[in-house]
Design a protein around this motif. Structure first.
Motif, short mmCIF file in Angstrom:
data_model
loop_
_atom_site.label_atom_id
_atom_site.label_comp_id
_atom_site.label_asym_id
_atom_site.label_seq_id
_atom_site.Cartn_x
_atom_site.Cartn_y
_atom_site.Cartn_z
N ASP A 1 75.94 52.31 76.30
CA ASP A 1 75.61 53.68 75.89
C ASP A 1 76.40 54.09 74.65
OD1 ASP A 1 73.82 53.89 77.99
OD2 ASP A 1 75.17 55.06 79.27
N LEU A 2 77.69 53.73 74.60
CA LEU A 2 78.51 54.03 73.43
C LEU A 2 77.97 53.34 72.18
CD1 LEU A 2 82.09 53.72 74.97
CD2 LEU A 2 81.04 55.81 74.06
N VAL A 3 77.65 52.06 72.31
CA VAL A 3 77.12 51.30 71.18
C VAL A 3 75.79 51.87 70.72
CG1 VAL A 3 76.22 49.04 70.47
CG2 VAL A 3 78.36 49.18 71.76
N GLU B 1 72.54 54.85 66.84
CA GLU B 1 71.60 55.94 66.58
C GLU B 1 72.17 56.92 65.55
OE1 GLU B 1 70.71 57.58 70.42
OE2 GLU B 1 69.63 55.78 71.04
N TYR B 2 73.48 57.18 65.63
CA TYR B 2 74.12 58.08 64.67
C TYR B 2 74.09 57.48 63.27
CZ TYR B 2 77.40 61.41 62.70
OH TYR B 2 77.98 62.37 61.92
N ILE B 3 74.36 56.18 63.16
CA ILE B 3 74.33 55.50 61.86
C ILE B 3 72.94 55.62 61.24
CG2 ILE B 3 74.35 53.22 60.78
CD1 ILE B 3 76.71 52.56 62.73
N GLU C 1 79.52 49.52 58.16
CA GLU C 1 80.75 48.80 58.51
C GLU C 1 81.97 49.69 58.30
OE1 GLU C 1 78.56 47.71 56.19
OE2 GLU C 1 77.64 45.95 57.09
N GLN C 2 81.99 50.42 57.20
CA GLN C 2 83.11 51.31 56.90
C GLN C 2 83.17 52.44 57.93
OE1 GLN C 2 83.10 52.85 52.91
NE2 GLN C 2 85.31 53.17 52.95
N PHE C 3 82.02 53.00 58.28
CA PHE C 3 81.99 54.04 59.31
C PHE C 3 82.54 53.51 60.63
CE2 PHE C 3 79.60 55.72 62.96
CZ PHE C 3 80.10 57.01 62.99
N LEU C 4 82.10 52.33 61.04
CA LEU C 4 82.55 51.77 62.31
C LEU C 4 84.04 51.44 62.29
CD1 LEU C 4 79.45 49.56 63.11
CD2 LEU C 4 80.16 51.67 64.28
#
Length: 73
Positions: free
Chosen positions: A34-36, A41-43, A52-55
């Motif tokens: 669910d987290l992934v 979905e947010y990305i 990659e930078q966001f993560l």
């Protein structure tokens, strides 16, 4: 508790309370999924060109927050 990543393929099991491949509970696996999914979905929603930078940012922030919460008790 030590995190153990999914081993994938034929290693994954659905029977019982824990996966025989990674040893994690099926509940933990579902919550992680669910987290992934939420992050993915947010990305897509934000249309990030550099996911990659966001993560990496999220990982660092979550690690710091978890450390603070542990220190608070």
């Amino acid at each position: 508790m030590q995190f153990s990543p999914c081993q994938g393929g034929n290693n994954c099991t659905q029977d019982g309370t824990h996966c025989e491949g990674c040893g994690r509970s099926h509940e933990e696996i579902a919550e992680t999924r669910d987290l992934v999914n939420g992050l993915a979905e947010y990305i897509v929603k934000m249309d990030y060109e550099n996911p990659e930078q966001f993560l990496q940012f999220v990982a660092i922030k979550a690690h710091g927050k978890a450390h603070m919460l542990k220190m608070e008790g």
